[in-house]
Design a protein around this motif. Structure first.
Motif, PDB file in Angstrom:
ATOM      1  N   LEU A   1      -7.958   6.897  -8.412  1.00  0.00           N
ATOM      2  CA  LEU A   1      -8.639   7.403  -7.230  1.00  0.00           C
ATOM      3  C   LEU A   1      -7.796   8.456  -6.501  1.00  0.00           C
ATOM      4  N   MET A   2      -6.484   8.288  -6.575  1.00  0.00           N
ATOM      5  CA  MET A   2      -5.598   9.192  -5.820  1.00  0.00           C
ATOM      6  C   MET A   2      -5.059  10.289  -6.746  1.00  0.00           C
ATOM      7  N   ASN A   3      -5.865  11.298  -6.939  1.00  0.00           N
ATOM      8  CA  ASN A   3      -5.419  12.456  -7.718  1.00  0.00           C
ATOM      9  C   ASN A   3      -6.206  13.690  -7.297  1.00  0.00           C
TER      10      ASN A   3
ATOM     11  N   TYR B   1      -0.814  13.283  -7.941  1.00  0.00           N
ATOM     12  CA  TYR B   1      -1.335  11.916  -7.948  1.00  0.00           C
ATOM     13  C   TYR B   1      -0.340  10.969  -7.323  1.00  0.00           C
ATOM     14  N   CYS B   2      -0.829   9.760  -7.058  1.00  0.00           N
ATOM     15  CA  CYS B   2       0.013   8.665  -6.580  1.00  0.00           C
ATOM     16  C   CYS B   2       0.262   7.762  -7.786  1.00  0.00           C
ATOM     17  N   SER B   3       1.524   7.403  -8.013  1.00  0.00           N
ATOM     18  CA  SER B   3       1.851   6.601  -9.207  1.00  0.00           C
ATOM     19  C   SER B   3       1.879   5.102  -8.936  1.00  0.00           C
ATOM     20  N   PHE B   4       1.536   4.687  -7.715  1.00  0.00           N
ATOM     21  CA  PHE B   4       1.489   3.246  -7.416  1.00  0.00           C
ATOM     22  C   PHE B   4       0.426   2.609  -8.330  1.00  0.00           C
ATOM     23  N   PRO B   5       0.768   1.475  -8.961  1.00  0.00           N
ATOM     24  CA  PRO B   5      -0.177   0.863  -9.911  1.00  0.00           C
ATOM     25  C   PRO B   5      -1.565   0.637  -9.305  1.00  0.00           C
ATOM     26  N   GLY B   6      -2.579   1.107 -10.018  1.00  0.00           N
ATOM     27  CA  GLY B   6      -3.952   0.943  -9.566  1.00  0.00           C
ATOM     28  C   GLY B   6      -4.450   2.057  -8.667  1.00  0.00           C
ATOM     29  N   HIS B   7      -3.577   2.950  -8.259  1.00  0.00           N
ATOM     30  CA  HIS B   7      -3.973   4.010  -7.330  1.00  0.00           C
ATOM     31  C   HIS B   7      -4.347   5.316  -8.029  1.00  0.00           C
ATOM     32  N   THR B   8      -3.749   5.551  -9.182  1.00  0.00           N
ATOM     33  CA  THR B   8      -3.822   6.881  -9.788  1.00  0.00           C
ATOM     34  C   THR B   8      -5.254   7.342 -10.059  1.00  0.00           C
TER      35      THR B   8
ATOM     36  N   MET C   1       0.851  -1.203   0.000  1.00  0.00           N
ATOM     37  CA  MET C   1       0.000   0.000   0.000  1.00  0.00           C
ATOM     38  C   MET C   1       0.879   1.241   0.000  1.00  0.00           C
ATOM     39  N   GLY C   2       1.822   1.270  -0.931  1.00  0.00           N
ATOM     40  CA  GLY C   2       2.719   2.421  -1.010  1.00  0.00           C
ATOM     41  C   GLY C   2       2.042   3.607  -1.673  1.00  0.00           C
ATOM     42  N   HIS C   3       2.449   4.793  -1.257  1.00  0.00           N
ATOM     43  CA  HIS C   3       1.915   6.016  -1.857  1.00  0.00           C
ATOM     44  C   HIS C   3       3.051   7.014  -2.077  1.00  0.00           C
ATOM     45  N   ASN C   4       2.887   7.820  -3.087  1.00  0.00           N
ATOM     46  CA  ASN C   4       3.787   8.951  -3.272  1.00  0.00           C
ATOM     47  C   ASN C   4       2.981  10.149  -3.743  1.00  0.00           C
TER      48      ASN C   4
HETATM   49 ZN    ZN Z   1      -1.115   5.263  -3.563  1.00  0.00          ZN
END
Ligand code: ZN
Length: 146
Positions: free
Chosen positions: A138-140, A129-136, A62-65
């Motif tokens: 929702l996470m923007n 945004y978060c570039s972790f695969p599958g996150h972008t 569950m990494g985020h950037n």
């Molecule tokens: Zn993320």
């Protein structure tokens, strides 16, 4: 007395400027940023984004950037970064479309990045945004220079 009032006013103004140039963003064990939009003042010499992961899952799960790109380009950048792997923060290497980024962090970790607004255009539309695969997807959120 007059000097004291002026001094306090200056301190207050400086405090306000600092607040607008530094942004605190929290993430956790879900696909969400604490902020859906971020606005900074064009007068900021440097903007600092502090990213804090308040969850408990490791970066591999569950990494985020926090990454900044032009709105027209961020989805393509995230797609191109999927194969790059965690060590490369799921970002394409040496890609000019990646304007600002932090490393990917896991639960209990914090990171921050500082950048100048001089390379950005207040009239441009930017997305963080978060570039972790599958996150972008929702996470923007929108990044605005006012
Ligand atoms: Zn993320």
């Amino acid at each position: 007395m007059k000097q004291l009032i002026v001094g306090l006013a200056l301190m207050f103004a400086a405090g306000m400027a600092n607040a607008a140039c530094e942004v605190n963003v929290e993430v956790g064990d879900s696909l969400a940023f604490s902020e859906s939009s971020i606005t900074v003042e064009a007068s900021c010499e440097t903007v600092t984004v502090n990213l804090k992961h308040t969850g408990s899952l490791p970066a591999a799960a569950m990494g985020h950037n926090w990454v900044l790109s032009k709105t027209a380009e961020y989805q393509a950048v995230a797609n191109d970064g999927m194969a790059a792997g965690l060590d490369a923060n799921y970002l394409p290497a040496d890609d000019a479309r990646v304007l600002v980024y932090t490393k990917i962090i896991g639960g209990g970790e914090e990171t921050s990045v500082s950048f100048s607004l001089s390379d950005l255009d207040a009239g441009e539309s930017y997305t963080f945004y978060c570039s972790f695969p599958g996150h972008t997807g929702l996470m923007n959120g929108t990044f605005t220079i006012s």
